[in-house]
Design a protein around this motif. Structure first.
Motif, PDB file in Angstrom:
ATOM      1  N   ALA A  49       0.836  -1.199   0.000  1.00 35.45           N
ATOM      2  CA  ALA A  49       0.000   0.000   0.000  1.00 35.45           C
ATOM      3  C   ALA A  49       0.870   1.248   0.000  1.00 35.45           C
ATOM      4  O   ALA A  49       2.097   1.184   0.148  1.00 35.45           O
ATOM      5  CB  ALA A  49      -0.926  -0.004   1.208  1.00 35.45           C
ATOM      6  N   PHE A  50       0.201   2.387  -0.149  1.00 36.50           N
ATOM      7  CA  PHE A  50       0.862   3.693  -0.038  1.00 36.50           C
ATOM      8  C   PHE A  50       0.008   4.572   0.861  1.00 36.50           C
ATOM      9  O   PHE A  50      -1.223   4.541   0.802  1.00 36.50           O
ATOM     10  CB  PHE A  50       1.017   4.362  -1.404  1.00 36.50           C
ATOM     11  N   MET A  51       0.660   5.364   1.707  1.00 34.18           N
ATOM     12  CA  MET A  51      -0.042   6.325   2.553  1.00 34.18           C
ATOM     13  C   MET A  51       0.628   7.679   2.403  1.00 34.18           C
ATOM     14  O   MET A  51       1.868   7.786   2.460  1.00 34.18           O
ATOM     15  CB  MET A  51      -0.042   5.875   4.025  1.00 34.18           C
ATOM     16  N   ASP A  52      -0.179   8.710   2.251  1.00 33.19           N
ATOM     17  CA  ASP A  52       0.344  10.058   2.010  1.00 33.19           C
ATOM     18  C   ASP A  52       0.720  10.732   3.334  1.00 33.19           C
ATOM     19  O   ASP A  52       0.045  11.633   3.825  1.00 33.19           O
ATOM     20  CB  ASP A  52      -0.691  10.893   1.255  1.00 33.19           C
ATOM     21  N   ILE A  53       1.810  10.252   3.900  1.00 35.66           N
ATOM     22  CA  ILE A  53       2.362  10.798   5.133  1.00 35.66           C
ATOM     23  C   ILE A  53       3.855  10.492   5.117  1.00 35.66           C
ATOM     24  O   ILE A  53       4.281   9.496   4.509  1.00 35.66           O
ATOM     25  CB  ILE A  53       1.668  10.169   6.366  1.00 35.66           C
ATOM     26  N   THR A  54       4.672  11.335   5.733  1.00 31.08           N
ATOM     27  CA  THR A  54       6.113  11.078   5.760  1.00 31.08           C
ATOM     28  C   THR A  54       6.477  10.286   7.009  1.00 31.08           C
ATOM     29  O   THR A  54       5.708  10.225   7.983  1.00 31.08           O
ATOM     30  CB  THR A  54       6.917  12.392   5.757  1.00 31.08           C
ATOM     31  N   ALA A  55       7.662   9.694   6.989  1.00 31.65           N
ATOM     32  CA  ALA A  55       8.141   8.946   8.157  1.00 31.65           C
ATOM     33  C   ALA A  55       8.257   9.863   9.374  1.00 31.65           C
ATOM     34  O   ALA A  55       7.906   9.477  10.497  1.00 31.65           O
ATOM     35  CB  ALA A  55       9.487   8.298   7.839  1.00 31.65           C
ATOM     36  N   ASP A  56       8.741  11.095   9.162  1.00 30.69           N
ATOM     37  CA  ASP A  56       8.880  12.034  10.275  1.00 30.69           C
ATOM     38  C   ASP A  56       7.525  12.414  10.860  1.00 30.69           C
ATOM     39  O   ASP A  56       7.376  12.543  12.080  1.00 30.69           O
ATOM     40  CB  ASP A  56       9.618  13.299   9.821  1.00 30.69           C
ATOM     41  N   GLN A  57       6.526  12.577   9.992  1.00 35.19           N
ATOM     42  CA  GLN A  57       5.193  12.905  10.489  1.00 35.19           C
ATOM     43  C   GLN A  57       4.617  11.762  11.321  1.00 35.19           C
ATOM     44  O   GLN A  57       4.014  11.985  12.373  1.00 35.19           O
ATOM     45  CB  GLN A  57       4.258  13.232   9.317  1.00 35.19           C
ATOM     46  N   PHE A  58       4.803  10.536  10.844  1.00 31.29           N
ATOM     47  CA  PHE A  58       4.292   9.400  11.609  1.00 31.29           C
ATOM     48  C   PHE A  58       5.035   9.269  12.932  1.00 31.29           C
ATOM     49  O   PHE A  58       4.439   8.944  13.966  1.00 31.29           O
ATOM     50  CB  PHE A  58       4.401   8.098  10.814  1.00 31.29           C
ATOM     51  N   LEU A  59       6.342   9.519  12.904  1.00 35.59           N
ATOM     52  CA  LEU A  59       7.137   9.400  14.121  1.00 35.59           C
ATOM     53  C   LEU A  59       6.624  10.340  15.206  1.00 35.59           C
ATOM     54  O   LEU A  59       6.637  10.004  16.394  1.00 35.59           O
ATOM     55  CB  LEU A  59       8.610   9.692  13.814  1.00 35.59           C
ATOM     56  N   GLU A  60       6.163  11.518  14.804  1.00 36.81           N
ATOM     57  CA  GLU A  60       5.608  12.467  15.769  1.00 36.81           C
ATOM     58  C   GLU A  60       4.347  11.930  16.439  1.00 36.81           C
ATOM     59  O   GLU A  60       4.022  12.298  17.569  1.00 36.81           O
ATOM     60  CB  GLU A  60       5.292  13.799  15.077  1.00 36.81           C
ATOM     61  N   LEU A  61       3.631  11.040  15.733  1.00 33.77           N
ATOM     62  CA  LEU A  61       2.380  10.486  16.262  1.00 33.77           C
ATOM     63  C   LEU A  61       2.580   9.145  16.961  1.00 33.77           C
ATOM     64  O   LEU A  61       1.631   8.587  17.511  1.00 33.77           O
ATOM     65  CB  LEU A  61       1.383  10.268  15.116  1.00 33.77           C
ATOM     66  N   SER A  62       3.802   8.636  16.945  1.00 34.61           N
ATOM     67  CA  SER A  62       4.020   7.212  17.230  1.00 34.61           C
ATOM     68  C   SER A  62       3.884   6.822  18.693  1.00 34.61           C
ATOM     69  O   SER A  62       3.848   5.637  19.009  1.00 34.61           O
ATOM     70  CB  SER A  62       5.401   6.789  16.723  1.00 34.61           C
ATOM     71  N   ASP A  63       3.804   7.768  19.588  1.00 36.63           N
ATOM     72  CA  ASP A  63       3.770   7.421  20.997  1.00 36.63           C
ATOM     73  C   ASP A  63       2.479   6.723  21.407  1.00 36.63           C
ATOM     74  O   ASP A  63       2.495   5.824  22.250  1.00 36.63           O
ATOM     75  CB  ASP A  63       3.958   8.695  21.844  1.00 36.63           C
ATOM     76  N   LYS A  64       1.357   7.161  20.827  1.00 33.38           N
ATOM     77  CA  LYS A  64       0.061   6.614  21.245  1.00 33.38           C
ATOM     78  C   LYS A  64      -0.736   6.143  20.034  1.00 33.38           C
ATOM     79  O   LYS A  64      -1.223   6.949  19.251  1.00 33.38           O
ATOM     80  CB  LYS A  64      -0.743   7.673  21.997  1.00 33.38           C
TER      81      LYS A  64
END
Length: 458
Positions: free
Chosen positions: A103-118
């Motif tokens: 699949a593909f998701m329109d988000i960057t790795a850095d953006q996901f990392l910011e959300l990754s805690d919860k």
């Protein structure tokens, strides 16, 4: 105030998922599962999520998986009910294959990392939902989704059936997959051991111990805390304890009691959870926590055994005694529960599970699963280790997770009712203020600071 979770965009699937089959013929037979494997408590898939800075070659991953499924051929089979034994599960080792979705998701790795805690519910988009999967048995034992991100990052999600593997087994499998992808010319580091007979029950069964982890009551007449929690809106809480934080906890028990970091953090989390819920003082409350018993058995299970080789230790006391006493009391209960898990005790537990009316007593229990010491964060498919490793979802079961880049740290993730989330965070962090007031070094946890009026977020 608690921030609302950020919703992920939808995944875009360019192609239909494929089945990755073993690339050479594998044994065709039925694998009987042990009593530890097919507990009703474990009839779900362990769902891991990895975030990588760089994408990994998908053809290389698929080819390595097809090679690895020759060794781990039950994961390419299908789970089913045994035709000979009521409520017993077995694996039809038919080589049908593992599900692999791209699949593909329109988000960057850095953006996901910011959300990754919860984690939040939208993270489920990152793991392909098998069509027609109406029941637990309809889902193949191994489901994989690779999601490429904007500017080259990648998320890998895996769902591995818990009846076939425990945490050690899944870690062994995933490390072997990464190894074969990065170094295709080298053999897998550990050969898997499939035989579940090393944990078979005795004939006739001999239940020689009491096992408070379990109940035979179909309906509990007493208070059901689990059902109460699940009837409310739950929010994930995530707190990272550094090596220094855990050392501060250990100091609360010394010098009269020596304990491990796990024992101290488990007892502390249990006590904070109970305090935050305002339960009846007379209620008997339990802590169930996973303990690897591979080396406690006689003889020990062979190296490479990837089936369920853990049992739940059970500490129990009243709410009043747990809350009113200091940490020392809870730690001692955890240690006693661990010490009980001898070979004889585990064999008795395996025999008890011959009775399919027996089930894990979750009604008044906090369950802690230890992921922090499995080496899951070490996965490297050839493009570097993950930026983040954790579950796809958060639940009322508590996870002790590894912290990328800090071997001695542990991230505690558990969902609690929204109305008590701040109180739980306060109960988890107030010991730091006590250390600070006594002249100790003070560090906040995840930017939280315990104060008289609750948790303040910087």
């Amino acid at each position: 105030m608690l921030n609302p979770p950020e919703e992920l965009p939808d995944c875009l699937y360019a192609t239909q998922p494929t089945l990755i089959r073993p690339n050479t013929p594998t044994p065709k037979h039925c694998l009987t599962l042990s009593n530890l494997d097919d507990q009703k408590f474990l009839r779900f898939s362990i769902k891991y999520l990895y975030l990588f800075k760089s994408s990994i070659n998908l053809d290389a991953m698929k080819y390595a998986l097809s090679k690895l499924l020759v060794l781990y051929y039950p994961l390419a089979g299908r789970l089913r009910s045994s035709p000979d034994r009521d409520q017993k599960l077995e694996v039809d080792c038919n080589g049908e294959g593992a599900v692999f979705a791209e699949a593909f998701m329109d988000i960057t790795a850095d953006q996901f990392l910011e959300l990754s805690d919860k984690p939040n519910r939208s993270w489920k988009k990152l793991l392909y939902r098998v069509e027609g999967g109406l029941t637990f048995l309809d889902i193949p034992p191994l489901v994989v989704q690779v999601t490429n991100l904007r500017f080259g990052g990648m998320i890998l999600c895996t769902a591995i059936n818990h009846c076939l593997c425990d945490g050690i087994g899944t870690s062994q499998f995933l490390k072997a997959w990464a190894h074969l992808t990065a170094k295709p010319d080298l053999p897998s580091p550990i050969s898997p051991v499939h035989s579940r007979h090393v944990l078979r029950s005795r004939n006739p069964p001999e239940v020689t111990f009491s096992h408070p982890q379990f109940t035979v009551n179909k309906e509990n007449a007493h208070v059901d805390v689990l059902r109460f929690l699940q009837s409310q809106p739950l929010v994930p809480t995530s707190l990272t304890f550094t090596r220094s934080h855990i050392h501060h906890l250990n100091r609360q028990c010394s010098p009269s009691l020596k304990c491990t970091g796990f024992e101290a953090l488990a007892a502390h989390t249990w006590r904070a959870w109970v305090r935050s819920l305002d339960l009846s003082p007379s209620l008997n409350i339990k802590l169930l926590f996973s303990v690897n018993v591979r080396r406690r058995l006689k003889p020990e299970t062979p190296q490479g055994y990837y089936g369920n080789g853990f049992v739940l230790g059970c500490a129990q006391t009243t709410v009043k005694d747990l809350v009113s006493a200091n940490l020392h009391h809870g730690v001692k209960l955890v240690q006693q529960a661990k010490a009980e898990l001898s070979d004889d005790y585990v064999r008795s537990m395996v025999d008890l599970l011959e009775d399919k009316a027996v089930k894990t007593d979750l009604s008044t229990s906090l369950v802690i699963s230890q992921w922090a010491k499995l080496g899951l964060e070490e996965l490297d498919f050839g493009e570097g280790k993950a930026l983040h490793m954790g579950p796809v979802t958060s639940d009322v079961y508590c996870l002790f997770l590894p912290v990328i880049g800090d071997v001695g740290a542990v991230r505690v993730l558990v969902s609690v009712p929204e109305r008590v989330a701040e109180k739980f965070g306060y109960c988890m962090t107030e010991f730091l203020d006590k250390e600070f007031n006594n002249g100790g070094e003070h560090h906040s946890i995840n930017g939280y600071h315990a104060a008289d009026n609750g948790i303040m977020e910087y």
